[in-house]
Design an enzyme around this catalytic site. Structure first.
Site, PDB file in Angstrom:
ATOM      1  N   LYS A  62      48.549  25.355  17.227  1.00  0.00           N
ATOM      2  CA  LYS A  62      48.031  26.198  16.165  1.00  0.00           C
ATOM      3  C   LYS A  62      49.156  26.314  14.925  1.00  0.00           C
ATOM      4  O   LYS A  62      48.899  26.638  13.857  1.00  0.00           O
ATOM      5  CB  LYS A  62      47.680  27.802  16.363  1.00  0.00           C
ATOM      6  CG  LYS A  62      46.614  28.451  15.903  1.00  0.00           C
ATOM      7  CD  LYS A  62      46.086  29.523  16.336  1.00  0.00           C
ATOM      8  CE  LYS A  62      47.228  30.644  16.670  1.00  0.00           C
ATOM      9  NZ  LYS A  62      47.006  31.862  17.532  1.00  0.00           N
ATOM     10  N   LEU A  64      50.489  23.988  13.919  1.00  0.00           N
ATOM     11  CA  LEU A  64      50.473  22.545  13.195  1.00  0.00           C
ATOM     12  C   LEU A  64      49.476  22.486  12.153  1.00  0.00           C
ATOM     13  O   LEU A  64      48.590  23.247  12.164  1.00  0.00           O
ATOM     14  CB  LEU A  64      50.236  21.347  14.262  1.00  0.00           C
ATOM     15  CG  LEU A  64      50.979  21.236  15.413  1.00  0.00           C
ATOM     16  CD1 LEU A  64      50.223  20.405  16.556  1.00  0.00           C
ATOM     17  CD2 LEU A  64      52.343  20.672  14.736  1.00  0.00           C
ATOM     18  N   LYS A  74      39.545  25.533  21.188  1.00  0.00           N
ATOM     19  CA  LYS A  74      38.874  24.235  21.987  1.00  0.00           C
ATOM     20  C   LYS A  74      40.096  23.483  22.634  1.00  0.00           C
ATOM     21  O   LYS A  74      39.831  22.870  23.863  1.00  0.00           O
ATOM     22  CB  LYS A  74      38.211  23.545  20.876  1.00  0.00           C
ATOM     23  CG  LYS A  74      36.991  24.224  20.407  1.00  0.00           C
ATOM     24  CD  LYS A  74      36.146  23.146  19.469  1.00  0.00           C
ATOM     25  CE  LYS A  74      34.924  23.865  18.839  1.00  0.00           C
ATOM     26  NZ  LYS A  74      34.904  25.177  18.114  1.00  0.00           N
ATOM     27  N   VAL A 105      25.651   1.954  13.454  1.00  0.00           N
ATOM     28  CA  VAL A 105      25.221   0.612  13.110  1.00  0.00           C
ATOM     29  C   VAL A 105      25.686   0.704  11.482  1.00  0.00           C
ATOM     30  O   VAL A 105      25.314   1.492  10.700  1.00  0.00           O
ATOM     31  CB  VAL A 105      23.705   0.513  13.145  1.00  0.00           C
ATOM     32  CG1 VAL A 105      23.422  -0.565  12.385  1.00  0.00           C
ATOM     33  CG2 VAL A 105      23.351   0.550  14.542  1.00  0.00           C
ATOM     34  N   ILE A 108      23.443   2.085   8.543  1.00  0.00           N
ATOM     35  CA  ILE A 108      22.800   3.161   8.632  1.00  0.00           C
ATOM     36  C   ILE A 108      23.492   4.555   8.633  1.00  0.00           C
ATOM     37  O   ILE A 108      24.309   4.713   9.043  1.00  0.00           O
ATOM     38  CB  ILE A 108      22.213   3.181  10.254  1.00  0.00           C
ATOM     39  CG1 ILE A 108      21.375   1.677  10.171  1.00  0.00           C
ATOM     40  CG2 ILE A 108      21.349   4.399  10.292  1.00  0.00           C
ATOM     41  CD1 ILE A 108      20.432   1.895  11.566  1.00  0.00           C
ATOM     42  N   SER A 182      43.895   1.021   6.096  1.00  0.00           N
ATOM     43  CA  SER A 182      44.695   1.330   7.161  1.00  0.00           C
ATOM     44  C   SER A 182      45.761   0.139   7.441  1.00  0.00           C
ATOM     45  O   SER A 182      46.757   0.513   7.817  1.00  0.00           O
ATOM     46  CB  SER A 182      44.044   1.912   8.400  1.00  0.00           C
ATOM     47  OG  SER A 182      43.112   0.783   8.666  1.00  0.00           O
ATOM     48  N   ASP A 192      37.914  -1.869   9.326  1.00  0.00           N
ATOM     49  CA  ASP A 192      37.329  -2.947   8.491  1.00  0.00           C
ATOM     50  C   ASP A 192      38.564  -3.437   7.687  1.00  0.00           C
ATOM     51  O   ASP A 192      39.687  -3.122   7.650  1.00  0.00           O
ATOM     52  CB  ASP A 192      36.288  -2.652   7.718  1.00  0.00           C
ATOM     53  CG  ASP A 192      36.563  -1.341   6.924  1.00  0.00           C
ATOM     54  OD1 ASP A 192      37.721  -1.062   6.848  1.00  0.00           O
ATOM     55  OD2 ASP A 192      35.615  -0.756   6.387  1.00  0.00           O
TER      56      ASP A 192
HETATM   57  P1  DTP Z   1      39.858   2.317   8.895  1.00  0.00           P
HETATM   58  O1  DTP Z   1      40.715   1.477   9.882  1.00  0.00           O
HETATM   59  O2  DTP Z   1      38.845   2.879   9.726  1.00  0.00           O
HETATM   60  O3  DTP Z   1      38.870   1.162   8.120  1.00  0.00           O
HETATM   61  P2  DTP Z   1      40.598   3.402   6.615  1.00  0.00           P
HETATM   62  O4  DTP Z   1      40.950   1.718   6.071  1.00  0.00           O
HETATM   63  O5  DTP Z   1      41.760   4.201   6.179  1.00  0.00           O
HETATM   64  O6  DTP Z   1      40.457   3.117   8.058  1.00  0.00           O
HETATM   65  P3  DTP Z   1      38.236   2.890   5.068  1.00  0.00           P
HETATM   66  O7  DTP Z   1      38.082   1.533   5.460  1.00  0.00           O
HETATM   67  O8  DTP Z   1      36.864   3.620   5.679  1.00  0.00           O
HETATM   68  O9  DTP Z   1      39.306   3.756   6.119  1.00  0.00           O
HETATM   69  O10 DTP Z   1      38.286   3.147   3.413  1.00  0.00           O
HETATM   70  C1  DTP Z   1      39.566   2.639   2.846  1.00  0.00           C
HETATM   71  C2  DTP Z   1      40.119   3.903   1.951  1.00  0.00           C
HETATM   72  O11 DTP Z   1      39.227   4.303   0.979  1.00  0.00           O
HETATM   73  C3  DTP Z   1      40.618   4.940   2.875  1.00  0.00           C
HETATM   74  O12 DTP Z   1      41.698   4.991   3.313  1.00  0.00           O
HETATM   75  C4  DTP Z   1      40.665   5.998   1.575  1.00  0.00           C
HETATM   76  C5  DTP Z   1      39.509   5.491   0.475  1.00  0.00           C
HETATM   77  N1  DTP Z   1      38.506   6.330   1.057  1.00  0.00           N
HETATM   78  C6  DTP Z   1      37.240   6.176   1.388  1.00  0.00           C
HETATM   79  N2  DTP Z   1      36.246   7.125   1.491  1.00  0.00           N
HETATM   80  C7  DTP Z   1      37.010   8.013   0.813  1.00  0.00           C
HETATM   81  C8  DTP Z   1      36.655   9.436   0.592  1.00  0.00           C
HETATM   82  N3  DTP Z   1      35.342   9.797   0.682  1.00  0.00           N
HETATM   83  N4  DTP Z   1      37.562  10.132  -0.240  1.00  0.00           N
HETATM   84  C9  DTP Z   1      38.699   9.627  -0.397  1.00  0.00           C
HETATM   85  N5  DTP Z   1      39.107   8.542  -0.186  1.00  0.00           N
HETATM   86  C10 DTP Z   1      38.347   7.652   0.468  1.00  0.00           C
END
Ligand code: DTP
Length: 337
Positions: A62, A64, A74, A105, A108, A182, A192
């Protein structure tokens, strides 16, 4: 955009806690359609994902950021019983389980998943038999379901990056290419691959004739020739969504690849936005508003006294955005929250 937000850190000592929070987040997004709760669970999971020690109690958690009384309770229940009754109940309802599965998917969303479940389509096998109900994107999502669920190791993205950059720069050496998401935040695995491309001659002020020299279609065709891009989900003038695979190793999975072509004057706002994390973006945007600015993937604009966005600030690197907003610069690897 990645579909599944796994904890992303196998060595995380709170891995199981993150997983249950992310399962709850998925449920809130896909079934309850409660974005507020979805974000709250994800934020709590992100916080736990950054810890190097095992959380010992809800009381401790809590303290954090992003963990309030309800989530702390939880955490206590999970630590004491090894499960969470709320999740057990959710999983008892086969429609909930089916909606969550179909929403995994690519293509979807929660609404389409519910629509399919409502007409009795509840498994991937059912989906395969009813492909007439699916768009081109959703069919590819189904075809590559197993591969798209697999995380992409950093080293593989680095290989893809090399191929992409070499090929694109061969078309024109002045192209700028950045893999965001990321990967740019230094994560060991990504869901991705998010690529941004620009060219110094391709600005919001460039005349249409000159703009034609810079073409996403040409870039995509070149990457198809290199056998990196295997499928196209959609291709517009500024956004490609598709599938790629390292061609020299046929055992490698197919990966989701997005390429965006942005104007040079929008590029660094786009790099900032698509580097994320999305929670980090939300915090920066909220801070910008406090400072009377509005920030999006295109521009940083000062708000007028009437609260309308003014002219875009000149942004020539990510640091400019931080400076104007009076924020200390954060390295991408420190933007995981
Ligand atoms: P992953 O490893 O799951 O692909 P990610 O690269 O951080 O993680 P995404 O590929 O879904 O995530 O999206 C790339 C970036 O786009 C994300 O880090 C921040 C931006 N982004 C996507 N959707 C949103 C949103 N709804 N609000 C703010 N920023 C967003």
């Amino acid at each position: 955009m990645g579909k599944r937000k796994a904890s992303g850190n196998a060595n995380n000592p709170n891995h199981d806690l993150c997983d249950f929070l992310l399962e709850l987040a998925d449920y809130e997004r896909n079934v309850s359609k409660n974005v507020y709760k979805y974000n709250a669970y994800r934020k709590a999971a992100e916080t736990l994902n950054t810890l190097t020690e095992r959380v010992k109690s809800g009381e401790e958690a809590k303290k954090l950021p992003g963990i309030g009384v309800k989530i702390a309770k939880k955490i206590d229940e999970f630590l004491q019983t090894g499960k969470l009754q709320k999740l057990e109940n959710i999983k008892k309802d086969e429609n909930n389980v089916a909606i969550s599965l179909l929403a995994r998917v690519s293509g979807i969303g929660p609404a389409k998943a519910k629509e399919l479940v409502d007409v009795g389509i509840k498994t991937l096998e059912d989906l395969k038999k009813h492909q007439d109900k699916l768009t081109h994107h959703q069919k590819l999502g189904l075809k590559y379901f197993d591969d798209f669920e697999k995380k992409i190791p950093r080293a593989e993205i680095a290989q893809i990056e090399k191929i992409l950059k070499t090929a694109i720069k061969k078309l024109n050496n002045s192209y700028l290419v950045t893999i965001c998401g990321s990967y740019r935040r230094g994560k060991e695995e990504s869901g991705d691959i998010d690529v941004l491309v620009t060219h110094p001659n391709y600005t919001s002020k460039t005349k249409n004739e000159k703009k034609k020299a810079v073409s996403l279609k040409t870039i995509v065709e070149c990457l198809e020739e290199k056998q990196l891009i295997t499928d196209t989900i959609s291709l517009g003038s500024t956004k490609f969504m598709g599938v790629c695979r390292l061609s020299e190793d046929k055992s490698k999975p197919y990966r989701r690849l997005d390429i965006r072509l942005t104007f040079y004057d929008h590029y660094y706002c786009a790099v900032l936005y698509f580097t994320g994390s999305d929670l980090f973006n939300k915090n920066v945007r909220a801070h910008a508003l406090e400072k009377k600015y509005t920030l999006n993937e295109y521009a940083l604009k000062r708000l007028t006294v009437e609260g309308c966005p003014g002219e875009p600030e000149k942004i020539t690197c990510e640091e400019d955005v931080f400076k104007i907003l009076d924020l200390p610069y954060k390295d991408p690897k420190d933007r995981n929250m």
